[in-house]
Write an enzyme that holds these catalytic residues in place. Sequence first.
Site, PDB file in Angstrom:
ATOM      1  N   ASN A  97       0.896  -1.045   0.059  1.00  0.00           N
ATOM      2  CA  ASN A  97      -0.083   0.020   0.063  1.00  0.00           C
ATOM      3  C   ASN A  97       0.898   1.411  -0.092  1.00  0.00           C
ATOM      4  O   ASN A  97       1.347   1.634   1.020  1.00  0.00           O
ATOM      5  CB  ASN A  97      -0.826  -0.116   1.197  1.00  0.00           C
ATOM      6  CG  ASN A  97      -1.999  -1.028   1.105  1.00  0.00           C
ATOM      7  OD1 ASN A  97      -3.103  -0.994   0.293  1.00  0.00           O
ATOM      8  ND2 ASN A  97      -1.740  -2.343   1.908  1.00  0.00           N
ATOM      9  N   GLU A  98       1.226   1.688  -1.352  1.00  0.00           N
ATOM     10  CA  GLU A  98       2.131   2.712  -1.331  1.00  0.00           C
ATOM     11  C   GLU A  98       1.514   4.054  -0.954  1.00  0.00           C
ATOM     12  O   GLU A  98       0.225   4.183  -0.792  1.00  0.00           O
ATOM     13  CB  GLU A  98       2.438   2.868  -2.902  1.00  0.00           C
ATOM     14  CG  GLU A  98       3.295   1.467  -3.321  1.00  0.00           C
ATOM     15  CD  GLU A  98       4.745   1.510  -2.574  1.00  0.00           C
ATOM     16  OE1 GLU A  98       4.827   2.069  -1.692  1.00  0.00           O
ATOM     17  OE2 GLU A  98       5.417   0.601  -3.090  1.00  0.00           O
ATOM     18  N   PRO A  99       2.100   5.130  -0.711  1.00  0.00           N
ATOM     19  CA  PRO A  99       1.676   6.620  -0.307  1.00  0.00           C
ATOM     20  C   PRO A  99       0.429   6.862  -1.192  1.00  0.00           C
ATOM     21  O   PRO A  99       0.478   6.576  -2.364  1.00  0.00           O
ATOM     22  CB  PRO A  99       2.871   7.354  -0.842  1.00  0.00           C
ATOM     23  CG  PRO A  99       3.951   6.581  -0.467  1.00  0.00           C
ATOM     24  CD  PRO A  99       3.873   5.266  -0.918  1.00  0.00           C
TER      25      PRO A  99
END
Length: 630
Positions: free
Chosen positions: A160-162
Amino acid sequence: MSDRSHAEAYEKVHTSIFPSSAEAAKALAAEIRDLILEREKSGKPVVLGMATGSTPVPFYRELIRLHEQEKLSFKNVITFNLDEYYGLNADHPESYACFMREQLFDHIDIPAENINIPCGSLPREQVFAHCREYEEKIDAVGGIDLQILGIGRTGHIGFNEPGSSRESLTRRITLDRITRQDAAADFRGEENVPRFAITMGVGTILRARKLVLMAWGENKAAITAKAIEGPVTEAISASFLQDHPDARFFIDTGAARELTRIKLPWLVGPVSWTPRETRRAVVWQSLQIKRPVLKLIDEDYNEHGLSDLLSEQGPGYQLNIRIFNQLQHTITGWPGGKPEEEDTYRPERAKPYPKRSLIFSPEPQDAIVGMGGTIDRLIEQGHDVWVISMTSGSLRVPDSEAYKFASTLAELAGNLSNPAAWTTQTTYAREALRQLDEKGEFGEDTPMLRQLKGLILRGELRDAAHALNVLRQQIVFLNLPYYEHGRYRRFKATPADAEMLKKLLQEKKPHQIYATGDAADPSSVAGIGYKLLEQVLSDLRGEEWASACTLWLYRGKEKPFEPHEIDMAVPMSPLQLDRKLRALSRYGSLTSLEKSTADINRATAGHYDALGLAEYEAIESFQRRTRQPQ
Ligand code: F6R
């Protein structure tokens, strides 16, 4: 283990700091064992959420140990993995499916049907349905009891990237540039790292009843502190753990380094003012308010929570002078000691001169990145300098480099006046090219290709070291076997590795050793190399040379030392920095972090300048690990 007590005001999620990853892994594994045993009695399964990457490796090793030695059964365990690279099938050596088999599932008795990992090889149009089914499957077994997490340098959990929302569910996402940089070594170059992954969402993760996030090593310190102490934000998905009723961080001392209770302990509670803590406080204060050490006044101390220090060690001006002198004494242009000079206040002793200095480089580029300027000085000052490349580093060499070499060799052999005399070379080159084509972009290197790539790096190290006047015969290629038989994140040191190091040390009997990796992730190449060295040095401590030998730590690609941690600062002139950069330019496969070494060296010099010491172009910094005998 140290738990938060006074730190509550800063830490918004329960955080336990362990002396090492091994101890943290043991504690967590014991907790899981108890959960499994308790559920066994009631006949209910335990549902675990699993992570991959280097972080959980010590934890999985401990679970395997519990299975093998304490007969813990996993028959009653169901697992869901967080994520999988999109575009890799389950047989690909870098797929998370393969990782889980190698690191855990092949060694325990979990039934195959209890294992769930997102599938990375489905056609695009089937991905959405697959993700929905994954969510439903988790719910169908009653949800996840305990979810294991690591943290990426972007602050991601799962992938879950930025920008990932708190409600996000299992889906296909695009990997962040930093995440792909961090995976570059696994895939022999950033360009080979998959661009997409399938990951559980933040919302999926937060549905688990318990969450434990693990983090090891200083490279994780900054992001870990932000996740624990900063605001809850989509920019750092791990920060969402702050809102979960049963989330905990299990971290080692390296990863804890940026927490307020460690970094600025005087803001949290009473401090025992050791020399190192005192230096930390004065340096921090000076850099914080941008005022040189000698210009700090008593009011500054009082306004920055340091009145306690002032009353114990003041008045301020005396304290300033003491710290200034300590900092001043770390600076030396004579890393091997200055011959014929009084050495009471010098970082390294004057005698013996010249010294035999052993410089350990976990991979062939690390020593030049971390201390190229200091190597240059040691040589210039007549010391007997040996650069020891601990591993071949072959895994980091991209195929393009091997192609270049093999095709040049093929062409050369074919163009010579007597081609018949070169058939061995021609055959070798053709075979290498064939193997490269056969394995394709993502395939695993054959032993022959690993050897070829290792030789390419050897050439690069020789070439780089030559730019610093290190003679070829002063470079040792140890080729530690653990590296040759493993892959990144999954290495395991063996007694043979320790034996090779021991032999070398006993033969060379150094006066100084330079090493790195003490603060690295323990399953990284640098981390494993350092542990081995530490173990061997401890085995040899009875030998006369060993008790007199100074161990200096440098930083390769890890976080650089902060000014208060430095025991020896070796300045570089603009010309010397140029020489170091010229040496580094000989490497064909440096990461962007490794390439930024000049900026790091300039930043250290900038700190010394800001503290009111001399202004240098650049500085390489070292910490003394063992005290030299008085
Ligand atoms: C892996 C995962 C990632 C990793 C993170 C840290 O399944 O979900 O979030 O935990 O990228 O990776 P390592 O442990 O390799 O530093």
